[in-house]
Design a protein around this motif. Structure first.
Motif, PDB file in Angstrom:
ATOM      1  N   ALA A  19       0.834  -1.208   0.000  1.00  0.00           N
ATOM      2  CA  ALA A  19       0.000   0.000   0.000  1.00  0.00           C
ATOM      3  C   ALA A  19       0.866   1.255   0.000  1.00  0.00           C
ATOM      4  O   ALA A  19       0.552   2.226  -0.702  1.00  0.00           O
ATOM      5  N   LEU A  20       1.959   1.242   0.777  1.00  0.00           N
ATOM      6  CA  LEU A  20       2.870   2.394   0.803  1.00  0.00           C
ATOM      7  C   LEU A  20       3.514   2.619  -0.560  1.00  0.00           C
ATOM      8  O   LEU A  20       3.575   3.746  -1.055  1.00  0.00           O
ATOM      9  N   LEU A  22       2.356   1.630  -3.505  1.00  0.00           N
ATOM     10  CA  LEU A  22       1.312   2.048  -4.444  1.00  0.00           C
ATOM     11  C   LEU A  22       0.948   3.516  -4.252  1.00  0.00           C
ATOM     12  O   LEU A  22       0.832   4.274  -5.224  1.00  0.00           O
ATOM     13  N   SER A  23       0.800   3.955  -3.015  1.00  0.00           N
ATOM     14  CA  SER A  23       0.453   5.361  -2.765  1.00  0.00           C
ATOM     15  C   SER A  23       1.586   6.289  -3.183  1.00  0.00           C
ATOM     16  O   SER A  23       1.341   7.358  -3.737  1.00  0.00           O
ATOM     17  N   THR A  24       2.834   5.891  -2.952  1.00  0.00           N
ATOM     18  CA  THR A  24       3.977   6.704  -3.394  1.00  0.00           C
ATOM     19  C   THR A  24       3.984   6.835  -4.914  1.00  0.00           C
ATOM     20  O   THR A  24       4.216   7.915  -5.462  1.00  0.00           O
ATOM     21  N   LEU A  26       1.378   6.579  -6.975  1.00  0.00           N
ATOM     22  CA  LEU A  26       0.253   7.419  -7.395  1.00  0.00           C
ATOM     23  C   LEU A  26       0.532   8.903  -7.144  1.00  0.00           C
ATOM     24  O   LEU A  26       0.185   9.753  -7.971  1.00  0.00           O
ATOM     25  N   ILE A  27       1.155   9.217  -6.019  1.00  0.00           N
ATOM     26  CA  ILE A  27       1.492  10.613  -5.728  1.00  0.00           C
ATOM     27  C   ILE A  27       2.509  11.130  -6.745  1.00  0.00           C
ATOM     28  O   ILE A  27       2.371  12.227  -7.274  1.00  0.00           O
ATOM     29  N   TYR A  29       2.987  10.047  -9.797  1.00  0.00           N
ATOM     30  CA  TYR A  29       2.309  10.162 -11.086  1.00  0.00           C
ATOM     31  C   TYR A  29       1.449  11.423 -11.146  1.00  0.00           C
ATOM     32  O   TYR A  29       1.427  12.128 -12.154  1.00  0.00           O
TER      33      TYR A  29
END
Length: 153
Positions: A19-20, A22-24, A26-27, A29
């Motif tokens: 999750a960490l 993936l969130s990194t 997305l941020i 991008y």
């Protein structure tokens, strides 16, 4: 029972790392278009960026190059004393925009011409953006307006 707790704990830790990551991603991008690097005209001529990259260019509006009133597009050159880059801009220029004054533009370099989406000009007689001052100092053409103002009086 003990093995089940350990397995569950490992699954939660792995899930948290996924999750960490993936969130990194997305941020990063989402921010790719929001970050515009500053380049001086000398840096642009030495290593031209690709036409897909949006960046900021700054320097002085080169004397004798500002062409207004010839259609909607305004043309001028921006210089840092070491190199000059042609700029085109379609829109209304700021009131304080004129030759031999500091400016920063945001846009893209297409076929050797900087196509500006936004133009900013200095907002009073003594202000100049830090990036422009640094680029002009690097080329040896920066003149401190406070020193000139004091000696000119």
């Amino acid at each position: 029972m003990r093995g089940l707790k350990k397995r569950r704990r490992i699954q939660i830790i792995v899930l948290a790392f996924v999750a960490l990551g993936l969130s990194t991603g997305l941020i990063g991008y989402a921010m790719r278009d929001g970050i515009n690097f500053f380049r001086s005209p000398s840096q642009v001529t030495e290593a031209p960026p690709p036409p897909t990259e949006t960046f900021r260019i700054g320097g002085l509006v080169e004397a004798g190059t500002l062409k207004r009133g010839q259609g909607e597009t305004i043309r001028f050159n921006v210089t840092d004393g070491g190199a000059s880059v042609p700029v085109t801009y379609t829109g209304v220029l700021p009131d304080l925009f004129k030759e031999n004054q500091g400016m920063i533009g945001t846009g893209r370099l297409v076929d050797g011409v900087f196509e500006a989406r936004e133009i900013l000009a200095k907002h009073d007689e003594s202000y100049m953006p830090k990036e422009v001052v640094d680029a002009l100092k690097e080329q040896g053409v920066y003149r401190d307006p406070e020193v000139e103002g004091a000696s000119g009086s």
